[in-house]
Design a protein around this motif. Structure first.
Motif, PDB file in Angstrom:
ATOM      1  N   MET A 175      39.868 -32.529 -26.523  1.00 38.88           N
ATOM      2  CA  MET A 175      39.962 -33.865 -25.947  1.00 38.88           C
ATOM      3  C   MET A 175      38.806 -34.742 -26.434  1.00 38.88           C
ATOM      4  O   MET A 175      39.009 -35.908 -26.792  1.00 38.88           O
ATOM      5  CB  MET A 175      39.946 -33.776 -24.417  1.00 38.88           C
ATOM      6  N   ALA A 176      37.598 -34.190 -26.474  1.00 32.47           N
ATOM      7  CA  ALA A 176      36.459 -34.955 -26.963  1.00 32.47           C
ATOM      8  C   ALA A 176      36.636 -35.306 -28.435  1.00 32.47           C
ATOM      9  O   ALA A 176      36.291 -36.416 -28.873  1.00 32.47           O
ATOM     10  CB  ALA A 176      35.168 -34.163 -26.743  1.00 32.47           C
ATOM     11  N   HIS A 177      37.187 -34.370 -29.237  1.00 32.09           N
ATOM     12  CA  HIS A 177      37.409 -34.621 -30.669  1.00 32.09           C
ATOM     13  C   HIS A 177      38.427 -35.741 -30.872  1.00 32.09           C
ATOM     14  O   HIS A 177      38.204 -36.652 -31.691  1.00 32.09           O
ATOM     15  CB  HIS A 177      37.882 -33.324 -31.344  1.00 32.09           C
ATOM     16  N   ARG A 178      39.523 -35.725 -30.119  1.00 34.04           N
ATOM     17  CA  ARG A 178      40.537 -36.773 -30.239  1.00 34.04           C
ATOM     18  C   ARG A 178      39.965 -38.136 -29.815  1.00 34.04           C
ATOM     19  O   ARG A 178      40.215 -39.150 -30.468  1.00 34.04           O
ATOM     20  CB  ARG A 178      41.760 -36.423 -29.376  1.00 34.04           C
ATOM     21  N   THR A 179      39.179 -38.135 -28.711  1.00 37.67           N
ATOM     22  CA  THR A 179      38.576 -39.391 -28.253  1.00 37.67           C
ATOM     23  C   THR A 179      37.615 -39.953 -29.296  1.00 37.67           C
ATOM     24  O   THR A 179      37.604 -41.157 -29.579  1.00 37.67           O
ATOM     25  CB  THR A 179      37.831 -39.159 -26.923  1.00 37.67           C
ATOM     26  N   GLU A 180      36.816 -39.068 -29.891  1.00 43.32           N
ATOM     27  CA  GLU A 180      35.860 -39.512 -30.904  1.00 43.32           C
ATOM     28  C   GLU A 180      36.572 -40.080 -32.129  1.00 43.32           C
ATOM     29  O   GLU A 180      36.182 -41.140 -32.663  1.00 43.32           O
ATOM     30  CB  GLU A 180      34.966 -38.340 -31.309  1.00 43.32           C
ATOM     31  N   MET A 181      37.605 -39.414 -32.605  1.00 37.56           N
ATOM     32  CA  MET A 181      38.317 -39.882 -33.790  1.00 37.56           C
ATOM     33  C   MET A 181      39.036 -41.207 -33.525  1.00 37.56           C
ATOM     34  O   MET A 181      39.030 -42.101 -34.375  1.00 37.56           O
ATOM     35  CB  MET A 181      39.310 -38.811 -34.251  1.00 37.56           C
ATOM     36  N   ASN A 182      39.664 -41.323 -32.350  1.00 39.90           N
ATOM     37  CA  ASN A 182      40.325 -42.593 -32.014  1.00 39.90           C
ATOM     38  C   ASN A 182      39.318 -43.730 -31.944  1.00 39.90           C
ATOM     39  O   ASN A 182      39.596 -44.851 -32.396  1.00 39.90           O
ATOM     40  CB  ASN A 182      41.061 -42.462 -30.680  1.00 39.90           C
ATOM     41  N   TRP A 183      38.157 -43.461 -31.395  1.00 38.28           N
ATOM     42  CA  TRP A 183      37.121 -44.493 -31.297  1.00 38.28           C
ATOM     43  C   TRP A 183      36.641 -44.912 -32.688  1.00 38.28           C
ATOM     44  O   TRP A 183      36.449 -46.092 -32.967  1.00 38.28           O
ATOM     45  CB  TRP A 183      35.962 -43.953 -30.457  1.00 38.28           C
ATOM     46  N   LYS A 184      36.469 -43.936 -33.586  1.00 34.72           N
ATOM     47  CA  LYS A 184      36.034 -44.254 -34.947  1.00 34.72           C
ATOM     48  C   LYS A 184      37.083 -45.078 -35.686  1.00 34.72           C
ATOM     49  O   LYS A 184      36.754 -46.043 -36.389  1.00 34.72           O
ATOM     50  CB  LYS A 184      35.756 -42.965 -35.729  1.00 34.72           C
ATOM     51  N   MET A 185      38.349 -44.733 -35.524  1.00 31.39           N
ATOM     52  CA  MET A 185      39.398 -45.445 -36.250  1.00 31.39           C
ATOM     53  C   MET A 185      39.671 -46.819 -35.664  1.00 31.39           C
ATOM     54  O   MET A 185      39.913 -47.784 -36.387  1.00 31.39           O
ATOM     55  CB  MET A 185      40.690 -44.597 -36.270  1.00 31.39           C
TER      56      MET A 185
END
Length: 199
Positions: free
Chosen positions: A42-52
């Protein structure tokens, strides 16, 4: 140093070993392992969405982490979360303690002010009572002085009449008592009555 600060320092010191123990438990127990994997993904998905979406990274399909990386990332997250929660709890506890201490100080000041105000009211009442007693005594003294003056005048009049009667019996002219002599007698001074000379 207060006991609270010593306790907070102790908790901060113990937080890191406890966080490391949580990491080890997360890697060795199935429940913790699955929790770490879910948290890490969940943290990985949140981080990637925030970066994109925010930082403008190239949009692409988010690939999940493998289990080993997810367990490490989840265990680190749980350990850091535990340390953060301890620090946050200590911060709240310090705020509550400071607020309670300030409230106790305000209550102490309020109690002191109430005591001073009560003492002032008592002193004013006592001063008022003493003033009333003073006025009453002053009135009594004035009344006694007036009665004394009246009695002195009456006594001098009686004395004058008696002296006149005796002077007439002896064939002397009557003795006159002046007002100055009456005032002198009323003030308590010694007076001398000189008998009249025979003709």
């Amino acid at each position: 140093m207060s006991s609270f600060k010593i306790a907070s320092l102790l908790f901060r010191t113990l937080a890191k070993p406890v966080a490391n123990a949580l990491k080890q438990q997360a890697k060795s127990h199935d429940v913790f392992r699955s929790m770490c994997i879910n948290v890490a993904q969940m943290a990985h998905r949140t981080e990637m969405n925030w970066k994109m979406n925010v930082l403008g990274y190239k949009k692409e399909k988010i690939r999940p982490l493998n289990d080993a990386k997810a367990i490490d990332a989840g265990a680190n997250f749980l350990g850091e979360a535990f340390i953060f929660s301890v620090a946050l709890s200590l911060l709240f506890a310090e705020q509550i303690r400071s607020r309670n201490q300030a409230q106790r100080q305000r209550n102490a000041v309020d109690d002191r002010l109430d005591d001073l105000e009560k003492g002032m009211l008592e002193r004013r009442e006592e001063l008022k009572r003493m003033q009333e007693e003073h006025d009453l005594l002053r009135t009594e003294v004035d009344n006694l002085a007036e009665e004394s003056a009246t009695l002195s005048t009456m006594l001098m009049q009686i004395l004058g009449k008696e002296m006149n009667r005796r002077s007439l019996e002896r064939g002397h002219p009557p003795t006159e008592i002046s007002q100055a002599l009456i005032d002198k007698f009323g003030s308590g001074e010694d007076i001398e009555l000189t008998p009249p000379k025979a003709f």
